[in-house]
Structures are given as C-alpha cells and as structure tokens.
Enzyme design. Structure first.
Site, PDB file in Angstrom:
ATOM      1  N   GLU A 272     -71.799  96.310   1.862  1.00  0.00           N
ATOM      2  CA  GLU A 272     -70.378  96.664   1.869  1.00  0.00           C
ATOM      3  C   GLU A 272     -69.807  96.608   3.285  1.00  0.00           C
ATOM      4  OE1 GLU A 272     -68.640  97.021  -0.996  1.00  0.00           O
ATOM      5  OE2 GLU A 272     -70.580  96.340  -1.734  1.00  0.00           O
ATOM      6  N   TRP A 275     -69.196  93.009   3.924  1.00  0.00           N
ATOM      7  CA  TRP A 275     -67.963  92.574   3.265  1.00  0.00           C
ATOM      8  C   TRP A 275     -66.763  92.890   4.150  1.00  0.00           C
ATOM      9  CZ3 TRP A 275     -66.326  89.521  -0.440  1.00  0.00           C
ATOM     10  CH2 TRP A 275     -67.162  89.198  -1.508  1.00  0.00           C
ATOM     11  N   TRP A 305     -46.502  83.564 -11.773  1.00  0.00           N
ATOM     12  CA  TRP A 305     -46.521  85.002 -11.996  1.00  0.00           C
ATOM     13  C   TRP A 305     -45.350  85.407 -12.879  1.00  0.00           C
ATOM     14  CZ3 TRP A 305     -51.108  86.362 -10.775  1.00  0.00           C
ATOM     15  CH2 TRP A 305     -51.760  85.796  -9.682  1.00  0.00           C
ATOM     16  N   ASN A 340     -64.209 102.286  -5.897  1.00  0.00           N
ATOM     17  CA  ASN A 340     -64.194 100.844  -5.652  1.00  0.00           C
ATOM     18  C   ASN A 340     -64.272 100.022  -6.942  1.00  0.00           C
ATOM     19  OD1 ASN A 340     -64.378  98.492  -3.778  1.00  0.00           O
ATOM     20  ND2 ASN A 340     -66.355  98.240  -4.804  1.00  0.00           N
ATOM     21  N   TRP A 358     -50.163  89.210  -7.336  1.00  0.00           N
ATOM     22  CA  TRP A 358     -51.112  90.085  -6.641  1.00  0.00           C
ATOM     23  C   TRP A 358     -50.500  90.776  -5.431  1.00  0.00           C
ATOM     24  CZ3 TRP A 358     -52.253  88.923  -1.560  1.00  0.00           C
ATOM     25  CH2 TRP A 358     -51.913  87.631  -1.107  1.00  0.00           C
ATOM     26  N   TRP A 381     -57.562  92.016  -3.211  1.00  0.00           N
ATOM     27  CA  TRP A 381     -56.546  91.620  -4.186  1.00  0.00           C
ATOM     28  C   TRP A 381     -56.588  90.123  -4.450  1.00  0.00           C
ATOM     29  CZ3 TRP A 381     -53.601  93.940  -7.702  1.00  0.00           C
ATOM     30  CH2 TRP A 381     -53.545  95.336  -7.663  1.00  0.00           C
TER      31      TRP A 381
END
Length: 460
Positions: A272, A275, A305, A340, A358, A381
């Site tokens: 993590e 990341w 969208w 998360n 998004w 996102w």
C-alpha cells in the site's frame, strides 16, 4: 539565517528539509503560508484542514523547543507565495531556504516561482520528504516511466538498496534567535474547521503509539483482515501521511525494525505504501493528471458520462438503497474517513452503475476525506472508472451486494452505520432495498440492467 518552509510535512523527526537546515549551523525560522483561495480551488476538506491546523500547533511547540520560531504568512493564493516569501527572506536577511517537494502540478509551479524569486540571493534546496524513493528514480529497462503498478512495485523494491532510508534524530537545539512565533488562526483564515479529535489525535507520541501498535499487533494479519470493514484491520494512518505527521520512510523503518525476519519487504502493507509512491510517480511523469485529464486519453471522447442528478444526490447522501454503499457513505460523512475496500465499491457504483463522471466523485471525496490526498485520490478514482493506470480489463464492475455478503457477512458494519437494518436477519441486510419498512430507501437502480448498460457503453 535559514528558512524552512512547512506544508504537508508536519513533523520534526525524519524531515529532510529541517535536517538540512540544522546541518549548516545557522539560526532558523520555520514558515507556513496560509493559502485559503488555493485550498478552496483544490477542494480541501474542513476535516483535513482541521487536522492540519491542530497538528501544526503541535509542531510549532516542538520547533520552539529547538529554538525555531514559526512565522505565519497570509498569502491567500499559491500565486502570492513567491513575493510574500521573498519579502520575509529580505526582512530576515535569510541566506538559505529549505523545503520538501510536493508533486501535483500547481504545487510544483508554486515552488518553482518561489525558488526563482529567491535566487540567486538565497540558496534554495528541495528534498523528497514525502516519498521513500523520489519520482523519476524508478524506470523501466528502456528508461521510460512505468504505467502499470505491478512491474513498478518490483522495480521499486529492487531499487531500495540504492537509497539511504535511515532515520536521523532531531533533538539538538538550533542556534538561538530573538524572533518569536506568530499565532496560528483557529480557522486558518479560511472557513470553520472540524474533525473528530478523539479519532485522530495530533500529538507526536500518540501518532507514534498508533504506528507501533499496528505494526506489532495487527500488521501480520493485514492481508487477511484489510478487506473487512467491521474489523479493525487497517492501519488508519492515512490522515497522518497526507499531512506529513508521519512519513512513509518512518513507517517502513518501523516495519523493517519490527519484522526483519518476517518477509517485511513483500508484505501487503508495504504494498500500500508503494501504491502511494506509484501515484506520485504518475503525477510527476504525467502532468495532465493534475488537470483532471484521464490517464488513458482515448477514453475522454469514447465514454459518455450521464446526467442523472437525482441519482448523484442519493449517492452523496448515502440514500441509494444499496446497504453497503449507503453505510460507506454514512461513514465518510460522519467521520471523514472511509474503509479502503468500500472506496472502491462506492466509486465503481457511481462511475459504472450510475454512469456519472469520475471527476465528480473525485471532487466529493476531496471535499470530505480527512485523508484527502490528490495523487492517491485521483489515481483511485481513475482506476475505478477504468480510465487510469490499470492492467485489468474495463469490465471490472463491483457488485455491491456480493461485496457486502463477502466482506461483511453478518452485516455488522451495515448495522453500525444503518441501525435500521438491525431488525433484519443478517442475510437480509445486504439486499438492495433492505430495511424499507424501517425507513430505508428503495434501490435507485436495477443492478443487472445498469451493469449491462455499462458494459455495452464501455465496449464502444
């Protein structure tokens, strides 16, 4: 005299800019610039800024104990920082200026302008205090930037031995100065600030205890427990990382110290942290991300969208009729934090099943999260919307009911945030529309129909 500019690096220990100031042996002042106009433009949440302000107050006391007063400039906007800091440097006859880099584009441009305004009269040095390996130092074998996480993480681990990740003590006082600290406004000159002070203490020792408690007692079970929101299985250190109250280097140092013989370098928790580094790597390598452009530009014109305002409002309020989505949103609205696993669930629900851009969800999270962090939030996102750095196919769509049944089988998390569901048997709590007899809303979409619509749209 030295000036050390503090931003999202609110710590005294393991602070490369402050360490550099101490090495040159001059009297030192710390500086913060209050930029409420830019904070508003960047959708900073009152929860995050409340934590930032109270942590700054703690750091101010720690700096004063080292003979380093804190000066506060009301700059208003990033664009005004250069002239304001130049004026302070002239007033103090400063010769050295130190800061830790920030990586979104506006922050980089702000810092470049400050350095240009100070040089050549003031020596300026920037450091990489919010990452373990600086952006740009991990490349593919052909010298290009990584675009996929897994090969990046392998290269990142392989590169670690090239870097010094020791922690240096910061307990020697600086030369004394006659200057005094400025007051820190309760509202930072911006807006009312709020966060749960019991959930998120700001004292250095309290934060240190949280780090050690997690690493010593729960980190070994992190891989097994991290996806279950009713379990205290994550570190919940992200709010401290985003304001720099603790650095990723410090976290890795503690983990290595405590888990030297337990395969710490391959741990899921370190994953993590990597990341987080990956998203900073992308932010620097691809500046268009800071302009809210998709990492995969071909998706910009091909994905249409939808304008579904009532569904958007239901998502924002946690009233979609899908229990796991609504419980997660209630957790966010109440605490400023969201588990998360559930961030992925609610993001997939908004972008894939409702079909909303998004960027609207990304902005909403920035406005509400206490751990709002632009590179990670933007990357997450885009990943959820299948427009970002992601090796997986576009057809990954989270089924909210299946996610709920798998990761909250007894509905304990659901009941905590949707107490109306307590009257239902555990297996019934997960279903769309559960609890309507007790005031919960009907589901706002038909999952099967919307999944098919999304798949058909993405295939185009």
């Amino acid at each position: 005299m030295n000036i050390v500019w503090f931003r999202n690096d609110l710590r005294v220990a393991a602070n490369p800019a402050l360490e550099a100031a101490q090495r040159n042996g001059l009297a030192t002042v710390a500086l913060v610039c209050l930029t409420h106009e830019s904070w508003s433009e960047h959708n900073e949440s009152p929860q995050r800024m409340g934590l930032w302000r109270d942590r700054l107050l703690q750091v101010k006391g720690e700096l004063e104990s080292l003979n380093v007063p804190l000066k506060v400039i009301q700059a208003g906007h990033f664009d005004h920082c250069a002239s304001a800091i130049r004026n302070l440097a002239t007033e103090l006859s400063a010769t050295h200026f130190f800061f830790n880099h920030e990586y979104p584009l506006n922050e980089q441009l702000r810092d470049d302008a400050v350095v240009a305004a100070l040089q050549p009269d003031v020596s300026c040095q920037g450091f990489h205090g919010e990452v373990i390996i600086p952006p740009g130092e991990v490349k593919t074998q052909t010298g290009t930037d990584f675009k996929v996480y897994t090969p990046f993480s392998r290269a990142w681990r392989a590169a670690l031995p090239r870097f010094d990740y020791s922690i240096k003590a910061m307990n020697t006082p600086f030369p004394e100065t006659a200057l005094h600290s400025d007051d820190i406004p309760d509202d930072l000159g911006w807006r009312p600030l709020s966060y749960d002070k019991e959930l998120w203490p700001v004292e250095t020792e309290a934060i240190r205890e949280r780090v050690y408690e997690f690493v010593r007692e729960r980190e070994l079970d992190y891989k097994e427990h991290r996806d279950f929101p009713a379990i205290n299985g994550t570190s919940q250190l992200s709010p401290y990382l985003t304001i720099g109250a603790v650095s990723p280097l410090q976290l890795m140092h503690v983990q290595r110290q405590e888990r030297e013989n337990d395969g710490w370098l391959e741990s899921s928790w370190l994953n993590e942290i990597i990341w987080r580094e990956f998203y900073r790597h992308l932010t620097v390598a691809f500046p268009e991300l800071s302009k809210l452009e998709p990492f995969r530009p071909e998706t910009e014109q091909k994905i249409q969208w939808l304008d579904r305002e009532p569904l958007w409002q239901a998502w924002c309020q946690g009233e979609t009729g899908f229990p796991i989505v609504d419980a997660a949103m209630k957790q966010l609205l109440t605490t400023g934090w969201m588990h998360n696993r559930l961030r992925m669930v609610v993001a997939s629900f908004l972008t894939k099943l409702i079909g909303i851009d998004w960027r609207r969800g990304e902005k909403f999270f920035m406005e509400h999260l206490i751990d709002a962090d632009f590179p990670s939030n933007n990357g997450g996102w885009q990943w959820s919307a299948s427009v970002g750095a992601d090796a997986a196919p576009y057809f990954r769509i989270f089924n909210p009911t299946a996610q709920s049944e798998k990761f909250d089988a007894k509905g304990e998390f659901l009941v905590k945030w949707l107490p109306e569901l307590a009257a239902l048997p555990p297996k019934e709590r997960h279903k769309p529309g559960a609890g309507q007899a007790f005031g919960r809303p009907a589901p706002i979409i038909d999952y099967s129909l919307e999944r098919k619509r999304a798949l058909d749209a993405y295939k185009q």
